[in-house]
Each structure stands twice: as C-alpha cells, then as structure tokens.
Design a protein around this motif. Structure first.
Motif, PDB file in Angstrom:
ATOM      1  N   THR A 185      53.110  41.472  59.700  1.00  0.00           N
ATOM      2  CA  THR A 185      52.525  41.910  58.279  1.00  0.00           C
ATOM      3  C   THR A 185      52.948  41.582  57.354  1.00  0.00           C
ATOM      4  N   LYS A 237      55.116  24.826  71.055  1.00  0.00           N
ATOM      5  CA  LYS A 237      54.802  25.786  69.657  1.00  0.00           C
ATOM      6  C   LYS A 237      54.065  25.014  68.704  1.00  0.00           C
ATOM      7  N   ILE A 242      53.550  37.735  64.995  1.00  0.00           N
ATOM      8  CA  ILE A 242      53.604  37.769  63.739  1.00  0.00           C
ATOM      9  C   ILE A 242      53.691  38.970  62.696  1.00  0.00           C
ATOM     10  N   VAL A 266      51.550  24.420  65.419  1.00  0.00           N
ATOM     11  CA  VAL A 266      51.662  24.552  64.401  1.00  0.00           C
ATOM     12  C   VAL A 266      50.148  23.731  63.510  1.00  0.00           C
ATOM     13  N   GLU A 286      45.494  30.087  63.823  1.00  0.00           N
ATOM     14  CA  GLU A 286      45.754  30.524  62.701  1.00  0.00           C
ATOM     15  C   GLU A 286      47.065  29.870  61.598  1.00  0.00           C
ATOM     16  N   GLN A 294      53.842  44.857  62.911  1.00  0.00           N
ATOM     17  CA  GLN A 294      53.914  43.517  63.870  1.00  0.00           C
ATOM     18  C   GLN A 294      52.089  43.377  64.971  1.00  0.00           C
ATOM     19  N   GLN A 310      49.220  28.474  59.201  1.00  0.00           N
ATOM     20  CA  GLN A 310      50.764  28.111  59.047  1.00  0.00           C
ATOM     21  C   GLN A 310      51.369  29.292  60.464  1.00  0.00           C
ATOM     22  N   TYR A 311      51.130  29.673  61.411  1.00  0.00           N
ATOM     23  CA  TYR A 311      51.374  30.683  62.253  1.00  0.00           C
ATOM     24  C   TYR A 311      51.783  29.485  63.775  1.00  0.00           C
ATOM     25  N   GLU A 312      52.661  29.492  63.922  1.00  0.00           N
ATOM     26  CA  GLU A 312      53.446  28.342  65.382  1.00  0.00           C
ATOM     27  C   GLU A 312      52.278  29.236  66.470  1.00  0.00           C
TER      28      GLU A 312
END
Length: 165
Positions: free
Chosen positions: A17, A135, A15, A137, A63, A23, A65-67
């Motif tokens: 930052t 994936k 992801i 999310v 986390e 990253q 909102q993150y796949e």
C-alpha cells in the motif's frame, strides 16, 4: 462458483500500500464475465476440437497494474495450453510464467491496438513435473477493478492436437 485453477493450492498475492510498512492480502475472488463470455465459449470449443480437455477455469477479480499469481502443478511430458482473457478496454495485457526455480519460461504481451488484444494463450510442455506460477496483469487507465478469466487445458487426444500460438 467456478473451479480455481488448482484445488491443491490456493492463490494469494500481496501488494504494498502507500505505506511502506503495510501490506494488504488479496484473495482471489470471482467476477462477472458477460462482456467476454463469447470469447471464452469460442476458445473452449476451439481447444476441445483440437484435442485438449479443460482442466481448470476461473474468473478472477483483478486490480489494474497488479499481477494475480496462479499456481499450477504441471506434469513432465504433457502438453498444456493456458488461456487468459482480460477486459477488452484495458490498454495492456501481459502473462508471465515461471518454473519452480523462478526462471521465466513464457512471456506474452498484447497492446490494445492488437487484434484480440485481451486474449493471451500459449502451449507449454514442462521439462519436469513441478509447480509453475502464472502471473497475468492488465492495465486500464479508466478502471481500477477489472475482471480476468483463465483456463488451463491439457492435450488428451494427440492425434488431433495442434500446438497453438
């Protein structure tokens, strides 16, 4: 520790930052599933009684909102059922599945207002034997760190199996 969705591959997600150049590497970690354990157990019983065998399962720290990518090898002609169970308080749950050529073959989305919104399940028969990436999310406005649970079932008793959702 629970088995990972696949032992042949391991799961990593990158992801970005706040800095465009930096990253972080996120490694899959297990988490506590106490709040959804009754749903997990119920789903295992359901699939077992309908001709499916549990191949892999894992809890995973997610986390908001993150796949969280999961790589699984699937065999042509076999029926699989994938189940994702997320945090019941999250406002959105999505699962996308891509084949080896990165073509999206499954898309499911549940909003918090839906019944059993934190559970997404689907059956799938791959057109060829290859790796697929799944994936999941979830989006939660109150919590950043969330727990998700995934299960991969394979149809083993064709006489009693149903295709599910």
């Amino acid at each position: 520790m629970k088995n990972l969705i696949t032992t042949a591959t391991f799961l990593v997600a990158c992801i970005c930052t706040h800095s465009v150049q930096a990253q972080d590497l996120i490694r899959q970690q297990s988490c506590q599933t106490n709040t959804v354990q009754h749903q997990i157990d119920s789903l295992k019983r359901y699939y077992s009684s309908n001709g499916f065998s549990l191949m892999r399962e894992a809890s995973m720290q997610m986390e908001s909102q993150y796949e969280m990518p999961i790589i699984v090898p699937l065999t042509q002609g076999e029926w699989y059922s994938f189940v994702y169970v997320g945090n019941p308080e999250s406002r959105l749950h999505e699962v996308r599945m891509y084949d080896y050529m990165e073509k999206m073959v499954i898309y499911r989305k549940n909003l918090k207002k839906d019944a059993s919104a934190n559970v997404i399940n689907f059956t799938y028969e791959p057109a060829s034997s290859e790796y697929h990436i799944i994936k999941p999310v979830q989006i939660n406005n109150k919590q950043k760190d969330l727990c998700g649970y995934v299960m991969l079932f394979k149809r083993t008793d064709k006489r009693t199996a149903t295709t599910g959702k």
